[in-house]
Write an enzyme that holds these catalytic residues in place. Structure first.
Site, short mmCIF file in Angstrom:
data_model
loop_
_atom_site.label_atom_id
_atom_site.label_comp_id
_atom_site.label_asym_id
_atom_site.label_seq_id
_atom_site.Cartn_x
_atom_site.Cartn_y
_atom_site.Cartn_z
N ASP A 11 -0.25 -0.52 -5.02
CA ASP A 11 -1.59 -0.09 -5.43
C ASP A 11 -1.57 1.31 -6.04
OD1 ASP A 11 -1.13 1.30 -3.05
OD2 ASP A 11 -3.19 1.12 -2.34
N ASN A 12 -0.55 2.07 -5.74
CA ASN A 12 -0.38 3.41 -6.32
C ASN A 12 1.01 3.90 -5.94
OD1 ASN A 12 -2.74 3.91 -3.87
ND2 ASN A 12 -0.74 4.86 -3.55
N LYS A 57 1.43 9.93 -4.92
CA LYS A 57 0.14 9.28 -4.75
C LYS A 57 -0.97 10.30 -5.03
CE LYS A 57 -2.95 7.40 -1.23
NZ LYS A 57 -3.12 6.94 0.16
N LYS A 99 -6.28 -5.65 3.68
CA LYS A 99 -7.14 -4.50 3.41
C LYS A 99 -8.15 -4.78 2.30
CE LYS A 99 -6.58 0.25 1.64
NZ LYS A 99 -5.63 1.37 1.54
N HIS A 112 -11.28 -2.32 1.35
CA HIS A 112 -11.44 -0.98 0.79
C HIS A 112 -12.23 -0.95 -0.52
CE1 HIS A 112 -9.46 3.28 0.52
NE2 HIS A 112 -10.72 3.30 0.94
N HIS A 119 1.18 2.17 4.16
CA HIS A 119 0.30 3.34 4.24
C HIS A 119 0.50 4.06 5.57
CE1 HIS A 119 -3.44 5.64 4.17
NE2 HIS A 119 -3.71 5.21 2.95
N CYS A 133 -6.10 4.13 -3.81
CA CYS A 133 -6.33 2.77 -3.34
C CYS A 133 -7.53 2.04 -3.97
CB CYS A 133 -6.52 2.78 -1.82
SG CYS A 133 -5.18 3.56 -0.90
N ASP A 151 0.83 -1.21 0.00
CA ASP A 151 0.00 0.00 0.00
C ASP A 151 0.87 1.26 0.00
OD1 ASP A 151 -2.15 1.74 0.23
OD2 ASP A 151 -3.12 0.59 1.81
N ASP A 152 0.60 2.18 -0.92
CA ASP A 152 1.32 3.45 -1.01
C ASP A 152 2.83 3.23 -1.15
OD1 ASP A 152 -1.15 4.57 -0.66
OD2 ASP A 152 -0.65 5.73 1.13
#
Length: 492
Positions: free
Chosen positions: A272-273, A290, A123, A125, A214, A69, A31-32
């Site tokens: 994811d990004n 991001k 996660k 989301h 994240h 996300c 994540d991130d």
């Protein structure tokens, strides 16, 4: 049927010798996680386990994700562009009653059809306002993790819209036994338990979207001590969080080996990004952050690995997008795409054989709900609307593309902690870049190549004609966790 089809796919795909069973699939999401946050991209961060997996597999160096996300996760699991699911605007916030539509079958749904045992650890989301939108109603046999987009790594609590509650679940039951325990450790242990208890009679799909890395920046001190040479505190904490996640990936790899599942396992890793530069991430040498449609927000960090891959050490430059995983994996295991409408392509041959990618275009997004920027300079497509498109070597950005700075490597003498309050003062709402020649997006061609701008705007208009309305209703205060024992969960 599955066994026969998978054998044929192996023959055609150059993956390995004939196997009697479809592969176990372990799909890991960080994540991130920025382009310059993994060791093999030359980062000062240490990721020995991820680096080894990538070295033993195929690195995807022309691979793209979405800048935030929920859109990436929705496209990964459904193969559908967000303009076709109503998720064009932002991420799914805790009290907004929206979700990935039920008519969009998930990868877990389709893998179950061909006998896979399916599990998600981490996660979600993708919406939870009704129970039917939660993971175990969307194709997963089990869910261990959290429904929202972020939370405290130790308490697993989240404050939002004036509300506060626990967001940790074992299937749909509140899970408070992990209070005070670091999420990366808890998710790794559950993933290991699933692997150890998996019966070999059926293939395994383990979807492991870590909370790491994240914000908030939280990690046991023993990891931070390893990175005292990093002066910037955010970057130092971030590096420590990466190390904890990397250790978890290594532990899971060892468990796959000790359990006897390793020899027929495919591991996929993706972010994811782009990295959040305000919280220690870094996307150098690319522009943006991001939530930005510049390359720093959408340039993917990805690889495939495991014994199923028989061409280690390959650096793959075929164009690929996160939406391609859905048709690629379903086709790989002999599944059916009936009842689905993926926008992604089957790129397996492009990955393992370096065949020319069937993809020459990516529609990153068209978001009519985001604030407009400037006045439109075209009658073909309203350029005040936030949108981004890649076609061939060219990429166009309209409206507000997000943070537009180049944040240098943290080891650079020119590095300064990025200013989160930065807002571009420019009213410019059209950018054009040749990504093949100018991957750092330093040379805007929008004024010198108006004919290409017009062609790209016509492409955007064509895609916009296929878009469904944005599904982003107002906050519903019935989301309040105090109405359900202090736990975030379905409220309708």
């Amino acid at each position: 049927m599955v066994v026969r089809l998978f054998g044929l796919l192996l023959l055609c795909g150059g993956v390995s010798s004939i196997s009697q069973d479809p592969p176990n699939i372990v799909f890991i999401v960080a994540d991130d996680y920025g382009y310059n946050d993994i060791g093999y991209h030359g980062s000062e961060l240490k990721t020995p386990n991820l680096d080894k997996l990538a070295k033993d597999g195929i690195k995807l160096e022309n691979y793209y994700v979405q800048p935030i996300c929920s859109p990436t996760r929705s496209q990964l699991l459904s193969g559908r562009y967000q303009i076709h699911t109503g998720l064009q605007h932002g991420v799914i916030m805790p009290c907004v009653p929206t979700a990935l539509p039920l008519e969009d079958r998930t990868m877990a749904d389709k893998l179950k059809e061909v006998g896979y045992k399916t599990h998600i650890v981490g996660k979600w989301h993708l919406g939870f306002y009704k129970e039917e939108y939660t993971p175990t109603k969307r194709g997963f046999d089990s869910f261990f993790g959290y429904l929202l987009g972020s939370e405290d790594y130790y308490t697993h609590m989240r404050a939002e819209s004036g509300f506060y509650g626990l967001d940790f679940h074992d299937n749909l039951k509140p899970h408070n036994q992990s209070y005070g325990r670091y999420s990366a450790f808890e998710f790794t242990k559950r993933a290991q338990s699933i692997i150890e208890s998996h019966k070999k009679g059926s293939p395994l799909f383990l979807y492991l979207p870590y909370q790491s890395v994240h914000a908030p920046l939280q990690v046991p001190g023993i990891y931070e001590e390893k990175f005292q040479f990093i002066k910037d505190r955010n970057r130092r904490m971030f590096a420590a969080m990466v190390a904890a996640m990397d250790e978890g990936v290594g532990n899971i790899t060892e468990t796959l080996k000790s359990s006897g599942l390793w020899d027929n396992t495919l591991i996929i890793f993706t972010n994811d990004n782009g990295g959040q530069v305000f919280a220690g991430g870094n996307n150098a040498p690319y522009r943006g952050n991001k939530a930005s449609y510049f390359e720093g927000g959408v340039k993917g960090v990805g690889f495939v690995s495991g014994p199923v891959i028989k061409t280690p050490g390959v650096i793959n430059q075929q164009l690929m997008h996160v939406s391609d995983w859905f048709p690629t994996l379903i086709n790989l295991v002999g599944g059916s795409l009936n009842g689905t409408k993926p926008d992604g392509y089957d790129v397996w041959s492009s990955i393992v054989n370096n065949a020319t990618s069937p993809r020459d275009e990516i529609i990153y997004n068209i978001d009519p709900k985001s604030p407009r920027k400037g006045k439109s300079v075209s009658t073909v497509f309203d350029t005040s609307v936030q949108a981004a498109l890649r076609f061939g070597d060219y990429k166009i950005l309209t409206g507000d593309p997000g943070y537009d700075k180049w944040v240098p490597e943290p080891t650079s003498p020119f590095y300064l902690t990025p200013n989160q309050d930065y807002v571009s003062s420019s009213d410019q709402n059209v950018y054009l870049f040749n990504i093949a020649k100018d991957p750092e997006e330093r040379n805007d061609l929008s004024q010198s190549h108006p004919e290409i701008v017009d062609m790209m705007l016509q492409r955007l208009a064509k895609w916009n004609a296929t878009a469904v309305p944005v599904n982003y209703p107002p906050i519903d205060k019935n989301c309040d966790p105090s109405l359900r024992g202090g736990v975030w969960g379905p409220w309708m």
